[in-house]
Design an enzyme around this catalytic site. Sequence first.
Site, PDB file in Angstrom:
ATOM      1  N   LYS A  39       0.990  -1.098  -0.079  1.00  0.00           N
ATOM      2  CA  LYS A  39      -0.815  -0.243   0.396  1.00  0.00           C
ATOM      3  C   LYS A  39       0.850   1.098   0.051  1.00  0.00           C
ATOM      4  CE  LYS A  39      -0.970   0.279   4.885  1.00  0.00           C
ATOM      5  NZ  LYS A  39      -1.111   0.601   6.113  1.00  0.00           N
ATOM      6  N   ARG A 137      -9.560   1.245  15.703  1.00  0.00           N
ATOM      7  CA  ARG A 137      -9.239   1.780  13.715  1.00  0.00           C
ATOM      8  C   ARG A 137     -10.478   1.131  13.284  1.00  0.00           C
ATOM      9  NH1 ARG A 137      -3.868   2.035  10.479  1.00  0.00           N
ATOM     10  NH2 ARG A 137      -4.748  -0.460  10.052  1.00  0.00           N
ATOM     11  N   HIS A 166      -5.316  -5.868  14.196  1.00  0.00           N
ATOM     12  CA  HIS A 166      -3.552  -4.780  13.535  1.00  0.00           C
ATOM     13  C   HIS A 166      -3.606  -4.457  15.037  1.00  0.00           C
ATOM     14  CE1 HIS A 166      -0.310  -3.456  11.538  1.00  0.00           C
ATOM     15  NE2 HIS A 166      -1.299  -1.697  11.682  1.00  0.00           N
ATOM     16  N   ARG A 223       1.929 -10.296   7.315  1.00  0.00           N
ATOM     17  CA  ARG A 223       1.217  -9.074   6.629  1.00  0.00           C
ATOM     18  C   ARG A 223       2.297  -8.135   6.730  1.00  0.00           C
ATOM     19  NH1 ARG A 223      -3.501  -8.759   9.810  1.00  0.00           N
ATOM     20  NH2 ARG A 223      -2.111  -6.915  10.408  1.00  0.00           N
ATOM     21  N   TYR A 275      12.970  31.501   0.970  1.00  0.00           N
ATOM     22  CA  TYR A 275      12.798  32.200   1.565  1.00  0.00           C
ATOM     23  C   TYR A 275      12.656  32.755   3.344  1.00  0.00           C
ATOM     24  CZ  TYR A 275      10.144  30.695  -2.518  1.00  0.00           C
ATOM     25  OH  TYR A 275       9.224  30.561  -3.958  1.00  0.00           O
ATOM     26  N   CYS A 322      12.202  24.171  -0.414  1.00  0.00           N
ATOM     27  CA  CYS A 322      10.758  25.327  -1.276  1.00  0.00           C
ATOM     28  C   CYS A 322      10.207  23.788  -1.612  1.00  0.00           C
ATOM     29  CB  CYS A 322      11.262  26.019  -2.098  1.00  0.00           C
ATOM     30  SG  CYS A 322      13.431  27.336  -1.433  1.00  0.00           S
ATOM     31  N   MET A 323       9.385  24.663  -2.255  1.00  0.00           N
ATOM     32  CA  MET A 323       7.779  23.789  -3.010  1.00  0.00           C
ATOM     33  C   MET A 323       9.122  22.519  -3.968  1.00  0.00           C
ATOM     34  SD  MET A 323       4.599  24.151  -5.329  1.00  0.00           S
ATOM     35  CE  MET A 323       4.604  25.148  -4.055  1.00  0.00           C
ATOM     36  N   ASP A 324      10.019  23.437  -5.232  1.00  0.00           N
ATOM     37  CA  ASP A 324      10.745  22.116  -5.696  1.00  0.00           C
ATOM     38  C   ASP A 324      12.229  22.224  -5.786  1.00  0.00           C
ATOM     39  OD1 ASP A 324       8.429  21.445  -7.761  1.00  0.00           O
ATOM     40  OD2 ASP A 324       8.282  24.273  -8.071  1.00  0.00           O
TER      41      ASP A 324
HETATM   42  C1  LIG Z   1      -3.602  -3.305   8.097  1.00  0.00           C
HETATM   43  C2  LIG Z   1      -2.146  -3.143   8.430  1.00  0.00           C
HETATM   44  N1  LIG Z   1      -1.591  -4.636   8.270  1.00  0.00           N
HETATM   45  C3  LIG Z   1       0.188  -4.702   8.019  1.00  0.00           C
HETATM   46  C4  LIG Z   1       0.126  -3.711   7.453  1.00  0.00           C
HETATM   47  C5  LIG Z   1       1.998  -3.810   8.176  1.00  0.00           C
HETATM   48  O1  LIG Z   1       3.017  -2.952   9.019  1.00  0.00           O
HETATM   49  P1  LIG Z   1       4.577  -2.964   8.650  1.00  0.00           P
HETATM   50  O2  LIG Z   1       4.655  -1.932   7.434  1.00  0.00           O
HETATM   51  O3  LIG Z   1       4.525  -2.275  10.519  1.00  0.00           O
HETATM   52  O4  LIG Z   1       4.909  -4.680   8.837  1.00  0.00           O
HETATM   53  C6  LIG Z   1       0.106  -2.109   8.490  1.00  0.00           C
HETATM   54  C7  LIG Z   1       1.176  -0.733   7.639  1.00  0.00           C
HETATM   55  O5  LIG Z   1       0.498   0.353   8.006  1.00  0.00           O
HETATM   56  C8  LIG Z   1      -1.088  -2.855   8.145  1.00  0.00           C
HETATM   57  O6  LIG Z   1      -2.115  -0.733   8.006  1.00  0.00           O
END
Ligand SMILES: Cc1ncc(COP(=O)(O)O)c(C=O)c1O
Length: 382
Positions: A39, A137, A166, A223, A275, A322-324
């Site tokens: 992600k 969450r 999680h 994960r 700036y 700066c921005m860029d």
């Molecule tokens: C739902 C969930 N699972 C797994 C992970 C992976 O965590 P990590 O990057 O600490 O391995 C994340 C990361 O934010 C997460 O939100």
Amino acid sequence: MKAGQPMIQWVEINRKAFLHNVGEFKKRLGRTELMAVVKANAYGHGLLAIASLAQEAGLNWLAVNNLEEGLALRQAGFKPKILILGYVGLEQAETAVGSDLRLVVYNLENIRSLARAARRLKKKAIVHLKIETGTNRQGIPIKTLGIIAKELKKWPEIEVEGISSHFANIEDTTDDFYPKYQLANFLEAVRCLENNGLSIPVKHLACSAAAILFPETYFDLARIGLGLYGLWPSKETLISCQQRGQKPLKLKPVLSWRTRVAQIKPVAAGSYVGYGCTYRTTRRSKLAVVPVGYYDGYDRSLSNSAYVLIKGQRAQIRGRVCMDFIMADVTDIPGVELEDRVTLLGSDGQDKITAEQLASLAGTINYEIITRINPLTPRVIV
Ligand SMILES: Cc1ncc(COP(=O)(O)O)c(C=O)c1O
């Protein structure tokens, strides 16, 4: 433009380092399968670049945050199982199911929208229940699991493949009280569903820190995000690992972020830079103007504090980001030329800049430093 440097700013992805990190986690996890968390543009490393390396490493599972990331992977032809960890709008259910994307479910509304979409498409919606164990969450509160189980039984179109949760407080501390509390809640949820006639094949709870520290959280699938990119989730994770007498994983950072010198500017002593005139030279100086700024993900709080590497040497940032652009002091680095390579993050010669160093200067965590690198910056596998 120098040969071999066709871009003005780029992110290098070290293939060997990524494959090495996968190997380290596979060894640690044993029979537990590894889901690569890709992600947030693969934590800034480039979604498609990392998906291709995950494929090369033989990983069967990818995790994304939203529908767009899932679709981008499918459109690029990636076939593994893809789980969307984050929020999918109710009206997006049909597209998700139609593209063979798995979703987490955590309320009656998203179960029903997926079931109806699956019914229209005449196929199954494959889901993973997300359990509320203490993060507050996304997640199904344990006391409502009976209602969820009853709802799921009404919809043959829904296949409950997984159950997950999680951790809230695993990276920030060396105290294992809260992870243990969440693990106990997770096990209670599994039992509760079994008592309601739902036995779920794929249980998953572990992230990088849990995979490093707590074998009791492995279950069927882990994960793993940050660790695959070669970074430690925190100092506390490393300390906990050492305190437990566990062998720390040998992780290799995967990402380097580079650009080139856009202009070299001699300035007189007493000149203001950037700036807000927040820096004034104390001597005759030479500045390298570097074409990267906060738009690119180089945090503005690195103004007057971070440094870049040019010719393997440190060049301090002068003035505000700066921005860029940023301006780096190369007065003491002999022979700097226009278009020389600049390293913002990663190694150059004997020196290196780590995501942890930038995070500490910016008052944030390594996760944020890497995920915020502008997705438009080219990612190159080296
Ligand atoms: C739902 C969930 N699972 C797994 C992970 C992976 O965590 P990590 O990057 O600490 O391995 C994340 C990361 O934010 C997460 O939100």
